[in-house]
Design an enzyme around this catalytic site. Structure first.
Site, PDB file in Angstrom:
ATOM      1  N   ASP A  42      -0.219   5.121   0.585  1.00 39.95           N
ATOM      2  CA  ASP A  42      -0.348   6.083   1.810  1.00 39.95           C
ATOM      3  C   ASP A  42      -0.229   5.565   3.135  1.00 39.95           C
ATOM      4  OD1 ASP A  42      -1.188   7.349  -0.863  1.00 39.95           O
ATOM      5  OD2 ASP A  42      -1.683   9.025   0.584  1.00 39.95           O
ATOM      6  N   ASP A  64       0.795  -1.233   0.088  1.00 37.18           N
ATOM      7  CA  ASP A  64      -0.120   0.069   0.060  1.00 37.18           C
ATOM      8  C   ASP A  64       0.965   1.260  -0.008  1.00 37.18           C
ATOM      9  OD1 ASP A  64      -2.214   1.642   1.015  1.00 37.18           O
ATOM     10  OD2 ASP A  64      -1.091   1.723   2.490  1.00 37.18           O
TER      11      ASP A  64
HETATM   12  P1  IMP Z   1      -3.555   3.956  -0.408  1.00 38.40           P
HETATM   13  O1  IMP Z   1      -3.515   4.145   1.205  1.00 38.40           O
HETATM   14  O2  IMP Z   1      -2.202   4.049  -1.160  1.00 38.40           O
HETATM   15  O3  IMP Z   1      -4.550   2.868  -0.973  1.00 38.40           O
HETATM   16  O4  IMP Z   1      -3.937   5.408  -0.865  1.00 38.40           O
HETATM   17  C1  IMP Z   1      -5.411   5.953  -0.452  1.00 38.40           C
HETATM   18  C2  IMP Z   1      -5.475   7.530  -0.535  1.00 38.40           C
HETATM   19  O5  IMP Z   1      -5.141   7.484  -1.983  1.00 38.40           O
HETATM   20  C3  IMP Z   1      -6.932   7.883  -0.211  1.00 38.40           C
HETATM   21  O6  IMP Z   1      -7.015   8.029   1.047  1.00 38.40           O
HETATM   22  C4  IMP Z   1      -6.711   9.054  -1.181  1.00 38.40           C
HETATM   23  O7  IMP Z   1      -6.393  10.390  -0.228  1.00 38.40           O
HETATM   24  C5  IMP Z   1      -5.752   9.008  -2.057  1.00 38.40           C
HETATM   25  N1  IMP Z   1      -6.544   8.874  -3.603  1.00 38.40           N
HETATM   26  C6  IMP Z   1      -6.138   9.672  -4.613  1.00 38.40           C
HETATM   27  N2  IMP Z   1      -6.759   9.110  -5.566  1.00 38.40           N
HETATM   28  C7  IMP Z   1      -7.752   8.356  -5.212  1.00 38.40           C
HETATM   29  C8  IMP Z   1      -8.919   7.634  -6.050  1.00 38.40           C
HETATM   30  O8  IMP Z   1      -8.945   7.972  -7.208  1.00 38.40           O
HETATM   31  N3  IMP Z   1      -9.250   6.780  -5.340  1.00 38.40           N
HETATM   32  C9  IMP Z   1      -9.059   6.590  -3.838  1.00 38.40           C
HETATM   33  N4  IMP Z   1      -8.109   6.978  -3.036  1.00 38.40           N
HETATM   34  C10 IMP Z   1      -7.353   8.133  -3.621  1.00 38.40           C
HETATM   35 MG    MG Z   2      -3.058   3.307   3.255  1.00 41.36          MG
END
Ligand code: IMP
Ligand code: MG
Length: 440
Positions: A154, A152
């Protein structure tokens, strides 16, 4: 993205009530500024929910940690043999699947090096401590089979909304895995139709690839929008447009390119029609806005080709984002289009994406012709409103609370790989002798 005004326009200076918004209910006069809201936004327990971990915590009313871990280790082994009739599935509904046995007895001994669980008489382990024992066992279980690590982005590789910078410790970790022949993919919800938007998030890593052979960087992928966009690394020579400016130097600069859908999407994924996707996102959008309206929360609406989300215009307590997400999950439950989707709480926003990370990781497993037990997904959101949770029932997982933990677990994994694949010297180490500072 468009501003969401709805019934409540954002209050300008002077005209606003105590909450800074026209017509909003006065709640606490202190909640006027960002700093005040930070004070109210204490860390809740909602990010720590898991049926198995809670069950193990409960066992500590009648068991020592050593007794509890020994029993659960045996129950997991039994559950792997017969998941539908196992004791674990009866005692812990929703426990999901395990692909590999977890040696919790020895993982407990390793964790004891910092937590002294077995010596504690009055203070039982908390949620995070049980999570650490499971994680240590998971790393050792998967390392002999490891073919693919999915991360993952973020909250796992970098702080929310940040990116991999040139000096990130994560670069060395990822490169070390790639150099061992392990494939690495970032599997993130963040979805964009422009390659440059993805490149920006991993700029430091792309820079590092410049001094590495193709056999290393060609093992790296990015899966965006949960399962909607797959990108691979490309070397571009001068005059070929992006990637990043200033990336000059000896060889070419590195960038990402979309892999054509036919090369990796399953027939099922390719059958999701545009009309059904629009219907799903319209319905999801209505649910998100209805919940925000109900709480008189001003939000910014973000609508993309394959997702819809809301971002609060003012700092918000986590529980309100949870409420919006659960509203969307409940309202989309009977969605007639039957398009798989993922409605999740991102910590600072709520999104509904087409598909989910299980489809994303499955696609990689298929493309690399691997088995699911060769995969480990590292993420920070495994509760019912987390977008990593779908990976839990299909692949081995490492549940981290922040990028520092990711770095620490990767040091343990690398020790295992160096030992078993002969990529490093010295005897195998365990969690107690990792060179990394313990992040908990
Ligand atoms: P992950 O934790 O890497 O899966 O990223 C999640 C975060 O990506 C979300 O909380 C959003 O802040 C950001 N994000 C940016 N674009 C999108 C999208 O198109 N769908 C969902 N999350 C997005
Ligand atoms: Mg995350």
């Amino acid at each position: 993205a468009g501003a969401r005004g709805g019934a409540r326009a954002a209050g300008g200076a002077g005209g606003a009530g105590p909450l800074g918004r026209v017509g909003a209910r006065p709640v606490l006069p202190q909640q006027r500024s960002v700093a005040d809201a930070q004070v109210l936004r204490r860390k809740g327990r909602l990010q720590e929910q898991d049926p198995l971990i809670e069950f193990i915590m409960g066992m500590h009313a009648t068991h020592t940690s050593a007794e509890a871990m020994a029993k659960v280790e045996d129950w997991i082994a039994e559950h792997i043999r017969d998941p539908r009739r196992s004791r674990l599935s009866r005692m812990v509904p929703g426990v999901g699947r395990f692909l590999l046995p977890l040696h919790l007895r020895s993982a407990l001994e390793e964790y004891d090096g910092f937590g002294y669980l077995t010596a504690r008489q009055y203070v039982p382990p908390n949620f995070a401590e049980i999570r650490h024992v499971l994680n240590i066992a998971q790393v050792h279980a998967v390392s002999p089979h490891l073919g693919l690590v999915t991360f993952d982005a973020d909250g796992t590789l970098y702080a929310d909304g940040a990116h991999i910078e040139e000096d990130s410790e994560m670069i060395d970790r990822i490169v070390a895995l790639l150099a061992c022949g392990v494939k690495v993919a970032i599997v993130t919800a963040a979805g964009y139709t422009e390659e440059a938007a993805f490149e920006g998030r991993i700029e430091g890593l792309l820079m590092a690839f410049r001094s590495l052979p193709e056999s290393v960087w060609s093992n790296f992928y990015v899966m965006g929008g949960e399962c909607n966009y797959l990108l691979r690394v490309v070397e571009r020579h001068a005059g070929e447009g992006h990637p990043r400016e200033g990336g000059g130097g000896g060889g070419g600069a590195f960038g990402l390119e979309f892999v054509p859908d036919e090369e990796w999407k399953s027939p099922e994924m390719r059958s999701w029609s545009d009309a059904d996707i629009t219907r799903l996102l319209d319905q999801g959008q209505a649910a998100l806005l209805e919940a925000a309206d109900r709480m008189q929360l001003e939000v910014q609406l973000v609508r993309k080709e394959r997702s819809v989300g809301v971002v609060p215009a003012v700092p918000t307590v986590y529980e309100c984002l949870e409420e919006i997400t659960l509203t969307a999950q409940v309202q989309l439950n009977g969605d007639p289009s039957n398009i798989p989707h993922c409605a999740f709480n991102g910590g600072g926003d709520c999104f509904i994406d087409v598909g989910n990370k299980a489809y994303g990781i499955d696609s990689l497993v298929r493309m690399f012709q691997m088995e699911p037990k060769q995969v480990m997904h590292v993420g920070d959101r495994f509760t019912v409103t987390g977008n990593d949770a779908v990976a839990k029932s299909k692949f081995g997982i490492l549940w981290v609370a922040n990028p520092q933990e990711t770095n620490w677990y990767l040091s343990i994994l690398q020790n295992d790989l160096d030992h078993s694949r002969g990529t490093g010297g010295g005897p195998p180490k365990d969690a107690r002798v990792s060179e990394q500072k313990v992040p908990f």
